[in-house]
Design a protein around this motif. Structure first.
Motif, PDB file in Angstrom:
ATOM      1  N   TYR A  89      -1.693  -1.126  -3.892  1.00  0.00           N
ATOM      2  CA  TYR A  89      -2.862  -0.264  -3.756  1.00  0.00           C
ATOM      3  C   TYR A  89      -2.429   1.157  -3.394  1.00  0.00           C
ATOM      4  O   TYR A  89      -1.443   1.352  -2.669  1.00  0.00           O
ATOM      5  N   HIS A 122      -6.841  -0.579  -8.289  1.00  0.00           N
ATOM      6  CA  HIS A 122      -5.926  -0.409  -7.164  1.00  0.00           C
ATOM      7  C   HIS A 122      -6.176   0.888  -6.383  1.00  0.00           C
ATOM      8  O   HIS A 122      -5.406   1.220  -5.485  1.00  0.00           O
ATOM      9  N   TYR A 133      -0.686   6.875  -9.069  1.00  0.00           N
ATOM     10  CA  TYR A 133      -1.530   5.683  -9.140  1.00  0.00           C
ATOM     11  C   TYR A 133      -0.987   4.669 -10.144  1.00  0.00           C
ATOM     12  O   TYR A 133      -0.902   3.463  -9.846  1.00  0.00           O
ATOM     13  N   SER A 143     -10.240   6.508  -5.944  1.00  0.00           N
ATOM     14  CA  SER A 143     -11.006   5.264  -6.080  1.00  0.00           C
ATOM     15  C   SER A 143     -11.562   5.079  -7.487  1.00  0.00           C
ATOM     16  O   SER A 143     -11.874   3.952  -7.891  1.00  0.00           O
ATOM     17  N   GLY A 197     -13.615   1.520  -2.648  1.00  0.00           N
ATOM     18  CA  GLY A 197     -12.507   0.847  -3.312  1.00  0.00           C
ATOM     19  C   GLY A 197     -12.940  -0.478  -3.894  1.00  0.00           C
ATOM     20  O   GLY A 197     -14.145  -0.778  -4.000  1.00  0.00           O
ATOM     21  N   LEU A 215       0.833  -1.192   0.000  1.00  0.00           N
ATOM     22  CA  LEU A 215       0.000   0.000   0.000  1.00  0.00           C
ATOM     23  C   LEU A 215       0.870   1.245   0.000  1.00  0.00           C
ATOM     24  O   LEU A 215       1.916   1.271   0.644  1.00  0.00           O
ATOM     25  N   VAL A 225     -11.314  -5.491  -1.207  1.00  0.00           N
ATOM     26  CA  VAL A 225     -10.774  -4.685  -0.104  1.00  0.00           C
ATOM     27  C   VAL A 225     -11.895  -4.256   0.823  1.00  0.00           C
ATOM     28  O   VAL A 225     -11.779  -4.315   2.059  1.00  0.00           O
TER      29      VAL A 225
END
Length: 354
Positions: free
Chosen positions: A171, A195, A162, A190, A218, A139, A222
């Motif tokens: 992510y 991811h 991203y 999001s 998300g 993350l 998740v």
């Protein structure tokens, strides 16, 4: 699990209750409860405990997700906690300076690499984030608009970060609690792809901190894992919070326009004050927070902050809480009369110490 003290909250716990002016408040001044219907009927759990599907669909739509990809929480703080509990296993990258829960929580769960914003403009460098990624990075975390500096990273930069995370199978979590204070909000993370994860809430932009209402948007996997963790934390969002937050969303254009105007006026007041006292700041362009340089004659943000609250009963946040002792944080979302009082007392304090 062992976790370090949350420096910012411990500072507030020490000084806030007895102080006259909270000049470190990080949200827009609270709205009055009489602007909403505050009778939710029976005081049971919100059912289903992830939040009512129709409302989740509304919030999800604003984040490029559907109801199944949206989870309601007790404030953004819980949303961030659930995201980290769900994903942080081996390694997390955290962009700093940042809200202290991210470094504190991440450090308690796994290895952490900090990527500093580039001063003096507090810019986010996608190359620096990419360099910090490892094959086992679970993350990366960004707060945008940033807390404590109030700097807003543009959409091109966020998409670049991203893509680098996604290419690595990592992510990207973005705390977007101030995003809607922008007159032209960028797309939420999001919505960028599978991811991307966004967290937010009504505390900051809406001026409804007492509702303790937030969300996580998300990928469905998740969100499902976060919901499983939530069964062990608060189970469901608060009934009052859910009830009033839904009304706020139905009126979000009206409320946010009002709050943006309030924040813009207060920001101009703070900028003029700092110019008068020849103090540099982070030049915030979204949100209600700013870093201000520690004036000459003080060893650190903590020494300045402690002297100010002792002599003038005004609370600011020492930069040590964000790993930057050469700064202190102020907030300018509070009611105008309180802002004026806090700045007046701070001005008198500065005059005595120069």
């Amino acid at each position: 699990m062992r976790i370090a003290p949350f420096q910012l909250e411990r500072w507030f716990a020490e000084v806030e209750a007895d102080a006259d002016v909270m000049l470190a408040e990080s949200g827009v001044r609270p709205l009055s409860a009489d602007r909403f219907d505050t009778d939710p009927g029976e005081l049971g759990y919100v059912i289903p405990t992830a939040g009512r599907p129709a409302f989740r669909a509304k919030v999800g739509e604003l984040h490029g997700r559907d109801a199944a990809e949206t989870l309601f929480t007790c404030g953004t703080q819980e949303a961030n906690l659930l995201a980290l509990l769900s994903l942080a296993d081996s390694h997390v990258v955290v962009v700093t300076p940042t809200y202290g829960s991210f470094t504190g929580l991440a450090n308690s769960l796994c290895d952490v690499t900090r990527v500093p914003l580039v001063e003096p403009g507090w810019e986010l460098d996608p190359d620096a984030v990419e360099s910090a990624l490892r094959p086992d990075t679970d993350l990366a975390v960004v707060v945008n608009p940033n807390n404590p500096t109030g700097r807003h990273h543009d959409e091109e930069t966020m998409r670049s970060v991203y893509e680098r995370c996604a290419d690595n199978g990592t992510y990207l979590l973005c705390d977007e609690v101030y995003r809607l204070l922008s007159a032209d909000p960028i797309a939420p993370v999001s919505s960028f792809g599978r991811h991307g994860i966004s967290t937010g809430g009504v505390s900051k932009s809406f001026g409804l901190a007492g509702l303790r209402f937030g969300w996580l948007c998300g990928p469905s996997a998740v969100v499902a894992t976060a919901e499983n963790w939530k069964d062990y934390t608060t189970i469901s969002p608060p009934t009052f919070g859910h009830h009033v937050a839904e009304q706020a969303f139905d009126r979000h254009e009206e409320l946010l326009a009002e709050n943006r105007e309030h924040v813009a006026e207060n920001r101009a007041v703070v900028e003029a004050f700092l110019d008068t006292h020849d103090l540099a700041w982070s030049n915030p362009d979204c949100g209600v927070n700013a870093f201000v340089e520690v004036p000459a004659g003080f060893a650190s943000g903590e020494s300045f902050s402690r002297s100010l609250v002792t002599e003038e009963s005004v609370v600011v946040a020492p930069g040590e809480a964000f790993g930057r002792p050469e700064w202190f944080r102020i907030g300018f979302g509070l009611p105008r009369e309180k802002l004026d009082e806090g700045l007046s007392r701070t001005g008198a304090f500065l005059a005595r110490h120069r």
